[in-house]
Design a protein around this motif. Structure first.
Motif, PDB file in Angstrom:
ATOM      1  N   THR A   1       0.881  -1.054  -0.115  1.00  0.00           N
ATOM      2  CA  THR A   1       0.197  -0.059  -0.071  1.00  0.00           C
ATOM      3  C   THR A   1       0.918   1.118   0.055  1.00  0.00           C
ATOM      4  O   THR A   1       1.835   1.062   0.608  1.00  0.00           O
ATOM      5  CB  THR A   1      -0.844   0.044   1.260  1.00  0.00           C
ATOM      6  OG1 THR A   1      -1.858  -1.200   1.066  1.00  0.00           O
ATOM      7  CG2 THR A   1      -1.788   1.338   1.299  1.00  0.00           C
ATOM      8  N   LEU A   2       0.573   2.238  -0.881  1.00  0.00           N
ATOM      9  CA  LEU A   2       1.598   3.407  -0.873  1.00  0.00           C
ATOM     10  C   LEU A   2       0.456   4.483  -0.329  1.00  0.00           C
ATOM     11  O   LEU A   2      -0.522   4.848  -0.957  1.00  0.00           O
ATOM     12  CB  LEU A   2       1.958   3.587  -2.379  1.00  0.00           C
ATOM     13  CG  LEU A   2       2.747   4.917  -2.874  1.00  0.00           C
ATOM     14  CD1 LEU A   2       3.838   5.260  -1.899  1.00  0.00           C
ATOM     15  CD2 LEU A   2       2.759   5.147  -4.117  1.00  0.00           C
ATOM     16  N   VAL A   3       0.979   5.113   0.483  1.00  0.00           N
ATOM     17  CA  VAL A   3       0.093   6.034   1.285  1.00  0.00           C
ATOM     18  C   VAL A   3       0.949   7.431   0.832  1.00  0.00           C
ATOM     19  O   VAL A   3       1.910   7.903   1.446  1.00  0.00           O
ATOM     20  CB  VAL A   3       0.260   6.319   2.879  1.00  0.00           C
ATOM     21  CG1 VAL A   3      -0.563   7.328   3.600  1.00  0.00           C
ATOM     22  CG2 VAL A   3      -0.203   4.961   3.521  1.00  0.00           C
ATOM     23  N   CYS A   4       0.234   8.139   0.061  1.00  0.00           N
ATOM     24  CA  CYS A   4       0.967   9.445  -0.452  1.00  0.00           C
ATOM     25  C   CYS A   4       0.841  10.761   0.412  1.00  0.00           C
ATOM     26  O   CYS A   4       1.887  11.582   0.219  1.00  0.00           O
ATOM     27  CB  CYS A   4      -0.061   9.888  -1.645  1.00  0.00           C
ATOM     28  SG  CYS A   4      -0.097   8.520  -3.061  1.00  0.00           S
ATOM     29  N   GLY A   5      -0.193  10.931   1.270  1.00  0.00           N
ATOM     30  CA  GLY A   5      -0.135  11.978   2.222  1.00  0.00           C
ATOM     31  C   GLY A   5      -0.369  13.272   1.333  1.00  0.00           C
ATOM     32  O   GLY A   5      -0.259  14.479   1.632  1.00  0.00           O
ATOM     33  N   GLY A   6      -0.991  13.198   0.281  1.00  0.00           N
ATOM     34  CA  GLY A   6      -1.539  13.994  -0.628  1.00  0.00           C
ATOM     35  C   GLY A   6      -1.422  13.557  -2.151  1.00  0.00           C
ATOM     36  O   GLY A   6      -2.235  12.512  -2.362  1.00  0.00           O
TER      37      GLY A   6
ATOM     38  N   LEU B   1      -3.241   5.253  -1.888  1.00  0.00           N
ATOM     39  CA  LEU B   1      -4.007   5.971  -1.043  1.00  0.00           C
ATOM     40  C   LEU B   1      -3.425   7.316  -1.404  1.00  0.00           C
ATOM     41  O   LEU B   1      -2.485   7.893  -0.708  1.00  0.00           O
ATOM     42  CB  LEU B   1      -4.319   5.447   0.411  1.00  0.00           C
ATOM     43  CG  LEU B   1      -4.458   4.101   0.571  1.00  0.00           C
ATOM     44  CD1 LEU B   1      -4.445   3.686   2.160  1.00  0.00           C
ATOM     45  CD2 LEU B   1      -5.912   3.801   0.095  1.00  0.00           C
ATOM     46  N   ASP B   2      -4.354   8.435  -2.133  1.00  0.00           N
ATOM     47  CA  ASP B   2      -4.023   9.602  -2.125  1.00  0.00           C
ATOM     48  C   ASP B   2      -5.218  10.622  -1.552  1.00  0.00           C
ATOM     49  O   ASP B   2      -6.096  10.459  -1.292  1.00  0.00           O
ATOM     50  CB  ASP B   2      -3.591  10.149  -3.413  1.00  0.00           C
ATOM     51  CG  ASP B   2      -4.872   9.762  -4.559  1.00  0.00           C
ATOM     52  OD1 ASP B   2      -5.583   9.302  -4.113  1.00  0.00           O
ATOM     53  OD2 ASP B   2      -4.337   9.939  -5.795  1.00  0.00           O
ATOM     54  N   GLY B   3      -4.839  12.116  -1.604  1.00  0.00           N
ATOM     55  CA  GLY B   3      -5.726  12.989  -1.376  1.00  0.00           C
ATOM     56  C   GLY B   3      -5.496  13.487   0.183  1.00  0.00           C
ATOM     57  O   GLY B   3      -4.486  13.129   0.798  1.00  0.00           O
ATOM     58  N   PRO B   4      -6.252  14.479   0.505  1.00  0.00           N
ATOM     59  CA  PRO B   4      -6.244  15.142   1.781  1.00  0.00           C
ATOM     60  C   PRO B   4      -6.274  14.317   2.999  1.00  0.00           C
ATOM     61  O   PRO B   4      -5.562  14.918   4.141  1.00  0.00           O
ATOM     62  CB  PRO B   4      -7.121  16.267   1.766  1.00  0.00           C
ATOM     63  CG  PRO B   4      -8.342  15.676   0.886  1.00  0.00           C
ATOM     64  CD  PRO B   4      -7.543  14.945  -0.025  1.00  0.00           C
ATOM     65  N   ASP B   5      -6.834  13.407   3.095  1.00  0.00           N
ATOM     66  CA  ASP B   5      -7.170  12.452   4.358  1.00  0.00           C
ATOM     67  C   ASP B   5      -6.086  11.167   4.242  1.00  0.00           C
ATOM     68  O   ASP B   5      -6.140  10.572   5.194  1.00  0.00           O
ATOM     69  CB  ASP B   5      -8.733  11.819   4.376  1.00  0.00           C
ATOM     70  CG  ASP B   5      -9.881  12.804   4.367  1.00  0.00           C
ATOM     71  OD1 ASP B   5      -9.243  13.838   4.705  1.00  0.00           O
ATOM     72  OD2 ASP B   5     -10.705  12.714   3.872  1.00  0.00           O
ATOM     73  N   THR B   6      -4.918  11.385   3.687  1.00  0.00           N
ATOM     74  CA  THR B   6      -3.918  10.370   3.686  1.00  0.00           C
ATOM     75  C   THR B   6      -2.636  10.798   4.413  1.00  0.00           C
ATOM     76  O   THR B   6      -1.754  10.110   4.296  1.00  0.00           O
ATOM     77  CB  THR B   6      -3.638   9.968   2.275  1.00  0.00           C
ATOM     78  OG1 THR B   6      -3.170  11.028   1.456  1.00  0.00           O
ATOM     79  CG2 THR B   6      -5.083   9.139   1.498  1.00  0.00           C
ATOM     80  N   LYS B   7      -2.660  11.572   5.065  1.00  0.00           N
ATOM     81  CA  LYS B   7      -1.421  12.154   6.037  1.00  0.00           C
ATOM     82  C   LYS B   7      -1.463  11.102   7.344  1.00  0.00           C
ATOM     83  O   LYS B   7      -2.315  10.936   7.694  1.00  0.00           O
ATOM     84  CB  LYS B   7      -1.616  13.456   6.637  1.00  0.00           C
ATOM     85  CG  LYS B   7      -1.328  14.473   5.197  1.00  0.00           C
ATOM     86  CD  LYS B   7      -1.280  15.916   5.905  1.00  0.00           C
ATOM     87  CE  LYS B   7      -1.306  16.867   4.661  1.00  0.00           C
ATOM     88  NZ  LYS B   7      -0.169  17.077   3.811  1.00  0.00           N
ATOM     89  N   VAL B   8      -0.303  10.443   7.481  1.00  0.00           N
ATOM     90  CA  VAL B   8       0.119   9.754   8.389  1.00  0.00           C
ATOM     91  C   VAL B   8       0.169  10.416   9.639  1.00  0.00           C
ATOM     92  O   VAL B   8       0.906  11.298  10.042  1.00  0.00           O
ATOM     93  CB  VAL B   8       1.345   9.018   8.076  1.00  0.00           C
ATOM     94  CG1 VAL B   8       1.590   7.976   9.429  1.00  0.00           C
ATOM     95  CG2 VAL B   8       1.300   7.940   6.857  1.00  0.00           C
ATOM     96  N   THR B   9      -0.557   9.979  10.756  1.00  0.00           N
ATOM     97  CA  THR B   9      -0.829  10.539  12.144  1.00  0.00           C
ATOM     98  C   THR B   9      -0.132  10.008  13.185  1.00  0.00           C
ATOM     99  O   THR B   9       0.184  10.459  14.081  1.00  0.00           O
ATOM    100  CB  THR B   9      -2.237  11.027  12.327  1.00  0.00           C
ATOM    101  OG1 THR B   9      -2.889   9.621  12.448  1.00  0.00           O
ATOM    102  CG2 THR B   9      -2.873  11.884  11.385  1.00  0.00           C
ATOM    103  N   ALA B  10       0.159   8.471  12.889  1.00  0.00           N
ATOM    104  CA  ALA B  10       0.527   7.477  13.852  1.00  0.00           C
ATOM    105  C   ALA B  10       1.117   6.469  13.250  1.00  0.00           C
ATOM    106  O   ALA B  10       0.678   5.930  12.322  1.00  0.00           O
ATOM    107  CB  ALA B  10      -0.087   7.532  15.321  1.00  0.00           C
TER     108      ALA B  10
END
Length: 401
Positions: free
Chosen positions: A167-172, A198-207
């Motif tokens: 899974t690639l988490v873009c954080g944007g 996973l892209d878009g504004p809700d994909t920033k890693v918080t923990a």
């Protein structure tokens, strides 16, 4: 008989090796390269090390002029007033001129749990630490790659091609540098490899926890192995030595790459911030900057006015596994164009670039002064930006030696 000049280069990466090789043009210049490793690291292949398709190292005998003295050690402090360096071993090295090319590495994530449970790959040692962990993990292990710049994209593709569930988490945005057409091409290839993007504004890693990654949108992803590729930082050597830097820690220089504090110190590569407007961190920028830094020192030794920076860019190339890639062409001022080369031709171009980088260094080692890409004009865009920043045309600051 002319007086000998001692030039020390800190950092044996793309910029440092180019600078060191180029300095050997003069017989009356003694060149010392201080680097913490005995081998040259191909940082643009670290994702291949993680994927098990390359070791990402080259013997310095292949890329470094035999006249350069290699000191395997770490610089802990620069004494600008005394023109000397303190090394971790306790030794000191004196210099007449210094080229600061310490490069960049993984940034502090600043995210709870990331430093403990995520694995960065910004350095050779970090990539080597991750490799056995992946080898020991079952094929079904969930792998999460955080960060959708070139390193994240390449790592995700490399691991997915090897059969990993990624899974690639873009954080944007996926591939923020890319033109939208190039971005679509990359997304299509990743989908074909089975990578969940996973892209878009809700994909920033918080923990990050031992077995999960939490996102700003509230989602929690199972993650057996979390790879962190988001952002780069630079060593704090300049800061610790009391030299002027930007907020990231890059040494502030004028347009000749000369430190704003000391005419005897010149910076190059990822750790330089010319006029407070640093170039994109990349080997594409580092090697020309290394050549420019060497030319600045050679000009000062000769009593001549150094030339100013005028960098040109070709674009950005990204491998997408071993069988595909993309070469995103750009305006010479580093803004992506609509045109790109994808698929198998893109992979061949990327491999050609990787081999070409080593060849440029090797050619400069054999024939110092042969490299000339730093002289290709990047146009007037940088000068306009500098003029807008300062309210006047940029000028080279001359200081008393």
């Amino acid at each position: 008989m002319s007086e000998n000049t001692d030039v020390v280069v800190i950092g044996g990466g793309y910029a440092g090796v180019m600078a060191a090789n180029r300095l050997t043009q003069r017989d009356d210049v003694t060149v010392t390269l201080v680097n913490p490793r005995r081998t040259f690291v191909e940082r643009i292949r670290l994702h291949q090390l993680v994927g098990g398709t390359d070791d990402a190292v080259v013997d310095y005998r292949e890329v470094l002029n035999e006249g350069v003295r290699l000191v395997v050690d770490t610089v802990t402090r620069i004494d600008a007033a005394g023109r000397s360096l303190t090394l971790a071993s306790g030794s000191t090295v004196a210099y007449d001129y210094l080229i600061y090319a310490v490069g960049s590495g993984s940034a502090d994530p600043g995210v709870p749990g990331a430093a403990e449970f995520a694995y960065p790959i910004g350095s050779l040692e970090e990539a080597q630490r991750l490799r056995p962990l992946l080898d020991a993990a079952p094929a079904t292990a969930a792998v999460t790659v955080v960060g959708a710049g070139p390193t994240g994209i390449e790592t995700a593709a490399e691991l997915a091609e090897a059969g990993r569930a990624v899974t690639l988490v873009c954080g944007g945005v996926l591939g923020p540098y890319l033109h939208r057409r190039g971005r679509r091409s990359v997304a299509k290839r990743l989908a074909g490899l089975g990578v969940s993007v996973l892209d878009g504004p809700d994909t920033k890693v918080t923990a990050v926890t031992r077995d999960a990654v939490r996102l700003s949108g509230g989602r929690e992803l199972p993650s057996d192995v979390t790879v962190w590729t988001a952002g780069f930082g630079v060593p704090d050597l300049a800061v610790r030595s009391g030299l002027s830097t930007d907020t990231l820690g890059r040494m502030l220089t004028d347009e000749t790459l000369t430190s704003v504090d000391d005419v005897r110190i010149v910076a190059a590569g990822d750790s330089a911030a010319p006029s407070g407007l640093p170039l994109r961190m990349s080997c594409q920028a580092a090697m020309p900057l290394g050549a420019r830094a060497a030319d600045t020192v050679l000009s000062r030794i000769a009593g001549e006015q150094p030339s100013t920076l005028n960098q040109v860019f070709a674009g950005q190339c990204i491998s997408l596994g071993r069988r595909a890639g993309i070469f995103q062409f750009a305006h010479k001022n580093d803004i992506a164009l609509w045109f790109h080369v994808a698929g198998r031709p893109g992979a061949k171009l990327k491999e050609l670039v990787c081999k070409g980088v080593v060849k440029h260094l090797a050619d400069e080692a054999r024939k110092p002064g042969a490299y000339g890409l730093h002289r290709v004009s990047g146009g007037g865009v940088r000068q306009k930006l500098l003029g807008a920043e300062s309210g006047k045309a940029p000028a080279t600051a001359e200081r008393a030696v």
